[in-house]
Design a protein around this motif. Structure first.
Motif, short mmCIF file in Angstrom:
data_model
loop_
_atom_site.label_atom_id
_atom_site.label_comp_id
_atom_site.label_asym_id
_atom_site.label_seq_id
_atom_site.Cartn_x
_atom_site.Cartn_y
_atom_site.Cartn_z
N LEU A 107 0.98 -0.92 -0.20
CA LEU A 107 -0.11 0.11 -0.03
C LEU A 107 0.41 1.25 -0.16
O LEU A 107 0.90 1.67 -0.93
CB LEU A 107 -0.92 0.45 1.65
CG LEU A 107 -1.97 1.00 1.25
CD1 LEU A 107 -3.06 1.36 0.32
CD2 LEU A 107 -2.08 1.31 2.20
N LEU A 108 1.60 1.50 0.81
CA LEU A 108 2.81 2.38 1.27
C LEU A 108 3.91 3.04 0.34
O LEU A 108 3.51 3.57 -1.02
CB LEU A 108 3.27 2.28 2.28
CG LEU A 108 3.30 2.42 3.21
CD1 LEU A 108 3.87 2.39 4.39
CD2 LEU A 108 1.97 3.78 3.29
N PHE B 244 1.84 4.14 -3.10
CA PHE B 244 0.85 5.04 -2.75
C PHE B 244 2.29 6.51 -2.63
O PHE B 244 1.54 7.10 -3.99
CB PHE B 244 0.56 5.20 -0.84
CG PHE B 244 -0.04 7.00 -0.57
CD1 PHE B 244 -0.69 7.62 -1.37
CD2 PHE B 244 1.37 7.69 -0.27
CE1 PHE B 244 -1.01 9.05 -0.35
CE2 PHE B 244 1.63 9.09 -0.20
CZ PHE B 244 -0.15 9.77 -0.53
N PHE C 143 2.04 9.04 -5.81
CA PHE C 143 1.70 10.31 -5.80
C PHE C 143 3.69 10.81 -6.79
O PHE C 143 2.47 11.81 -6.67
CB PHE C 143 1.91 10.30 -4.33
CG PHE C 143 1.83 11.55 -3.88
CD1 PHE C 143 0.64 12.57 -3.69
CD2 PHE C 143 2.71 12.92 -3.09
CE1 PHE C 143 0.40 13.89 -3.02
CE2 PHE C 143 3.22 13.76 -3.04
CZ PHE C 143 1.93 14.35 -2.65
N SER D 228 -8.10 3.79 -11.98
CA SER D 228 -6.69 2.20 -10.83
C SER D 228 -7.20 1.29 -10.80
O SER D 228 -7.20 -0.43 -11.19
CB SER D 228 -6.41 3.49 -10.07
OG SER D 228 -5.82 4.62 -10.30
#
Length: 90
Positions: free
Chosen positions: A7-8, A11, A15, A52
């Motif tokens: 997830l990180l 992201f 981003f 997405s």
């Protein structure tokens, strides 16, 4: 890989990739034009979430039929072709 690390990682990559791109500039322009930043944010967020979602599940589905390394080469080639098209489209 631990799910929170996935997830990180996703992201962070998305981003950074999206900073200053055409979508962000379109959102900025639409926000200024409409003077409704919340609704512009909501519409852009829903659109990006849907795109997405389609990409994530389409990618997973394609790996059932196309080997991962072949799929990565195809996607890489598409990126190159889009880049070339973008340079010469005007």
């Amino acid at each position: 890989m631990d799910k929170i690390k996935i997830l990180l990682s996703v992201f962070g990559v998305i981003f950074l990739a999206e900073l200053g791109d055409k979508t962000q500039l379109a959102v900025l322009t639409l926000s200024v034009k409409t003077k409704s930043p919340f609704y512009v944010f909501l519409g852009a967020s829903l659109a990006l979430a849907l795109v997405s979602f389609i990409g994530a599940y389409l990618g997973e589905a394609l790996t059932r039929y196309i080997p991962r390394d072949t799929l990565e080469k195809i996607v890489g080639l598409i990126f190159i072709l889009v880049g070339i098209w973008t340079i010469f489209k005007d």
